[in-house]
Design a protein around this motif. Structure first.
Motif, PDB file in Angstrom:
ATOM      1  N   ARG A 162       0.819  -1.222   0.000  1.00  0.00           N
ATOM      2  CA  ARG A 162       0.000   0.000   0.000  1.00  0.00           C
ATOM      3  C   ARG A 162       0.846   1.262   0.000  1.00  0.00           C
ATOM      4  NH1 ARG A 162      -3.845  -0.144   4.885  1.00  0.00           N
ATOM      5  NH2 ARG A 162      -2.049  -1.119   5.886  1.00  0.00           N
ATOM      6  N   ASP A 163       2.135   1.122   0.169  1.00  0.00           N
ATOM      7  CA  ASP A 163       3.040   2.256   0.306  1.00  0.00           C
ATOM      8  C   ASP A 163       3.581   2.660  -1.065  1.00  0.00           C
ATOM      9  OD1 ASP A 163       5.608   3.684   0.735  1.00  0.00           O
ATOM     10  OD2 ASP A 163       5.187   3.298   2.848  1.00  0.00           O
ATOM     11  N   THR A 164       3.234   3.857  -1.519  1.00  0.00           N
ATOM     12  CA  THR A 164       3.659   4.295  -2.857  1.00  0.00           C
ATOM     13  C   THR A 164       5.170   4.494  -2.935  1.00  0.00           C
ATOM     14  OG1 THR A 164       3.209   6.603  -2.248  1.00  0.00           O
ATOM     15  CG2 THR A 164       1.452   5.390  -3.368  1.00  0.00           C
ATOM     16  N   GLU A 165       5.786   4.980  -1.857  1.00  0.00           N
ATOM     17  CA  GLU A 165       7.227   5.174  -1.871  1.00  0.00           C
ATOM     18  C   GLU A 165       7.949   3.834  -1.936  1.00  0.00           C
ATOM     19  OE1 GLU A 165       8.422   7.589   1.403  1.00  0.00           O
ATOM     20  OE2 GLU A 165       7.852   9.447   0.384  1.00  0.00           O
ATOM     21  N   PRO A 185      -2.221  -0.218 -10.145  1.00  0.00           N
ATOM     22  CA  PRO A 185      -3.161  -0.100  -9.021  1.00  0.00           C
ATOM     23  C   PRO A 185      -4.112  -1.288  -8.973  1.00  0.00           C
ATOM     24  CG  PRO A 185      -3.810   1.355 -10.807  1.00  0.00           C
ATOM     25  CD  PRO A 185      -2.497   0.767 -11.213  1.00  0.00           C
ATOM     26  N   LEU A 190      -1.258  -1.566  -4.271  1.00  0.00           N
ATOM     27  CA  LEU A 190      -0.481  -1.476  -5.501  1.00  0.00           C
ATOM     28  C   LEU A 190       0.153  -2.841  -5.754  1.00  0.00           C
ATOM     29  CD1 LEU A 190       1.359   1.900  -4.788  1.00  0.00           C
ATOM     30  CD2 LEU A 190      -0.518   1.559  -6.410  1.00  0.00           C
TER      31      LEU A 190
END
Length: 215
Positions: A162-165, A185, A190
């Protein structure tokens, strides 16, 4: 319903000295960055409220690995196994530290490791620095394969986060390990994927290695 089924203790080795408090040494950075990636695999943001709970995994292997890393960093954690669910029972593996609050070393390791991997200025750097980035890349994928939701098909190797970074770090890390990766997505998460075949085998093999940290 959650019910504790007891705690299991790990005997930590002597803590590794970290040198300066503002910048981790090379060996401590690899451990702190991998530990931070393990935690980010299971939540989208850092915990803000005071708590001794560092992480809660469905995978015992992920919890054991994080406990080992924290012990090496001089922040030993108490491990607890609990059962949850009513009709369908399952186990959770929690790690607690002695004092409330996320270990500072995790935040330091994440910031320093993320910068080393994603900073455009690092492209074309010296061979020792490139080897150091490969070690961090392997650590990121090792954490993801242990703690993130696996999405395995014959044509891809994927992890759900779930962490975009962290997703950006994994894509860059795959590239540093000689493989392509992409992000798509999905509902509530993700999906970071590596193509099957040589790319997948390369990531699996190199994330299992312990890279020497070049001086």
């Amino acid at each position: 319903m959650v019910r504790s089924t007891g705690a299991y203790a790990l005997t930590p080795p002597p803590p590794r000295p970290s040198g300066r408090t503002s910048l981790l040494d090379r060996a401590s950075l690899a451990d702190a960055f991998e530990a931070a990636c393990l935690v980010r695999c299971i939540r989208a943001e850092e915990v803000r409220q005071p708590t001794t709970l560092v992480a809660e995994f469905s995978s015992e292997a992920a919890a054991t690995r994080l406990a080992e890393l924290l012990a090496r960093l001089g922040t030993p954690a108490r491990s607890e196994r609990v059962t949850a669910g009513v009709r369908r029972r399952y186990e959770l593996h929690r790690l607690h530290v002695a004092e409330p609050g996320q270990p500072v070393v995790l935040s330091m390791g994440w910031r320093q490791g993320r910068t080393a991997l994603l900073d455009p200025a690092a492209v074309g750097a010296s061979a020792p620095r490139h080897a150091r980035r490969q070690a961090l890349a392997a650590a990121a994928w090792r954490a993801a394969l242990l703690a993130a939701g696996r999405h395995v098909r014959t044509t891809i190797l994927g992890v759900r986060i779930r962490d975009t970074e962290l997703a950006a770090v994994l894509v860059r890390s795959a590239n540093l390990l000689g493989s392509a990766a992409s992000v798509a997505p999905r509902s509530g998460c993700l999906l970071v994927t590596v193509p099957g075949g040589p790319d997948r085998e390369r990531v699996l093999r190199r994330s299992a290695e312990r890279f020497p940290l070049a001086t």
